[in-house]
Design an enzyme around this catalytic site. Sequence first.
Site, mmCIF file in Angstrom:
data_model
loop_
_atom_site.group_PDB
_atom_site.id
_atom_site.type_symbol
_atom_site.label_atom_id
_atom_site.label_comp_id
_atom_site.label_asym_id
_atom_site.label_seq_id
_atom_site.Cartn_x
_atom_site.Cartn_y
_atom_site.Cartn_z
ATOM 1 N N SER A 87 0.828 -1.212 0.000
ATOM 2 C CA SER A 87 0.000 0.000 0.000
ATOM 3 C C SER A 87 0.862 1.260 0.000
ATOM 4 O O SER A 87 2.013 1.240 0.454
ATOM 5 C CB SER A 87 -0.912 0.017 1.224
ATOM 6 O OG SER A 87 -1.607 -1.202 1.317
HETATM 7 C C1 LIG Z 1 -3.349 -4.116 0.133
HETATM 8 S S1 LIG Z 1 -2.750 -5.732 0.338
HETATM 9 C C2 LIG Z 1 -1.946 -5.728 1.906
HETATM 10 C C3 LIG Z 1 -0.799 -4.833 2.070
HETATM 11 C C4 LIG Z 1 0.117 -5.268 3.180
HETATM 12 N N1 LIG Z 1 -0.382 -4.933 4.481
HETATM 13 C C5 LIG Z 1 1.528 -4.776 2.952
HETATM 14 O O1 LIG Z 1 2.091 -4.102 3.814
HETATM 15 O O2 LIG Z 1 2.093 -5.117 1.907
HETATM 16 C C6 LIG Z 1 -4.209 -6.680 0.754
HETATM 17 C C7 LIG Z 1 -3.926 -8.118 1.045
HETATM 18 O O3 LIG Z 1 -5.068 -8.709 1.633
HETATM 19 C C8 LIG Z 1 -5.088 -10.059 1.246
HETATM 20 N N2 LIG Z 1 -6.442 -10.592 1.477
HETATM 21 C C9 LIG Z 1 -7.555 -10.435 0.724
HETATM 22 N N3 LIG Z 1 -8.585 -11.097 1.272
HETATM 23 C C10 LIG Z 1 -8.106 -11.678 2.390
HETATM 24 C C11 LIG Z 1 -8.700 -12.488 3.390
HETATM 25 N N4 LIG Z 1 -9.971 -12.856 3.329
HETATM 26 N N5 LIG Z 1 -7.918 -12.922 4.393
HETATM 27 C C12 LIG Z 1 -6.605 -12.566 4.477
HETATM 28 N N6 LIG Z 1 -5.994 -11.800 3.561
HETATM 29 C C13 LIG Z 1 -6.743 -11.362 2.536
HETATM 30 C C14 LIG Z 1 -4.684 -10.008 -0.215
HETATM 31 O O4 LIG Z 1 -4.254 -11.273 -0.679
HETATM 32 C C15 LIG Z 1 -3.590 -8.954 -0.174
HETATM 33 O O5 LIG Z 1 -2.332 -9.529 -0.028
#
Ligand SMILES: C[S@@+](CC[C@H](N)C(=O)[O-])C[C@H]1O[C@@H](n2cnc3c(N)ncnc32)[C@H](O)[C@@H]1O
Length: 373
Positions: A87
Amino acid sequence: MTEPEYLADLLLSAGRLADERWRDGLLAVPRHLFVPARACAVPDRPRHAAFDIDRDADPDLWRETVYSDSVIAVQVDGQGTWTSSCSAPGIVVPFLQELRPLEHHRVLEIGTGTGWTAALLSWRVGEKNVTSVEIDAELSERARANLEAAGYAPRLVVGDGAKGFAEGAPYDRVHVTCGVERVPYAWVEQSRPGAVMVLPWSPPWGPGHLARFTVAEGAAVGRLLGSCGFMMLRSQRRPLGPPDGAVEQRAEAARSVTRVDPRTLVGDAAGLDLAIAGLVPGVRSLLEGAMDGSVRLWAISDDPAWATVDFVPGRAEFEVRQHGARRLWDEVEAAFLRWVGWGQPGRERFGVTVSAEGQRVWLDRPDQPLSLA
Ligand SMILES: C[S@@+](CC[C@H](N)C(=O)[O-])C[C@H]1O[C@@H](n2cnc3c(N)ncnc32)[C@H](O)[C@@H]1O
């Protein structure tokens, strides 16, 4: 000046970094350790196009981008939709600031992604206090390697973050880095009374909101603090275009006219977006513009039902078509008029309560839930 110092100063001057501690965090947890050699970036400014970065082909551009306020996509699905990203720092820092974790707090993070925010949290509260859940096993493995390179080893869990992680409960802080339309009650149940949850609350009408909830006995009460856009929690992803079958159904849809300019109903005022999200929950907006200045607003629900309103330049009234189990335009228009009648309250006057019974949006006080009835 080092690159992390440059990034911290950039965020400071943009008003995105207010807490000195997180400046130290940005310096302690270098972002370049979490960005893959090849990725796709978008500067966090309106109307900026995505561009590829490649550490081997153009190391200067890669590094410059990593230390700018850009979101960096690290995974894209077959349809070209981003499914994971590092992000933008300009949104990561405000989220962490709102979370306000203290040294002894146990933190549950949903969406490990690259591991960068799990590392920032580990720096702040200690790796033993951080549990980060990621739905994609490969991403979680990559995050583990990134975290290791940065010197951290928080607990990484592969699974559906919507279920939280009961084994690690109770938590003092819940940090969610994917968009959430319906806040899973598991996060409330697994949190201590007084715990804080920060998440991108993303109802299907209008852009998402940075939401800060405090957990009380059996419920969490939240306020909406600003705008933000995040990829959705996997199970809450929504289709993007018009509903299937709408072209064929158009001829049989009920017709009427409205004097409300449909362009006023989307992206114009966060308070209006919230009124519609609260009064007509689960209804998705879609705006389609044409070169001649005409605009079609869609309202779409899973019932299934849809409505369109066509703005045509120069007209005083606009054609409405409604199809399906509900008259969605009538509901959305009623929500709009209700909001106008309330004196057009802004985002700061709305809130959301999440309990075992579900979620409800309120105006001014939790005991004033919104209802069209
Ligand atoms: C915007 S990214 C996260 C950014 C992260 N915090 C970083 O510092 O890089 C959103 C993440 O949420 C994960 N995600 C989506 N749905 C999810 C779920 N139900 N449970 C866990 N992770 C999930 C996606 O695979 C993705 O990697």
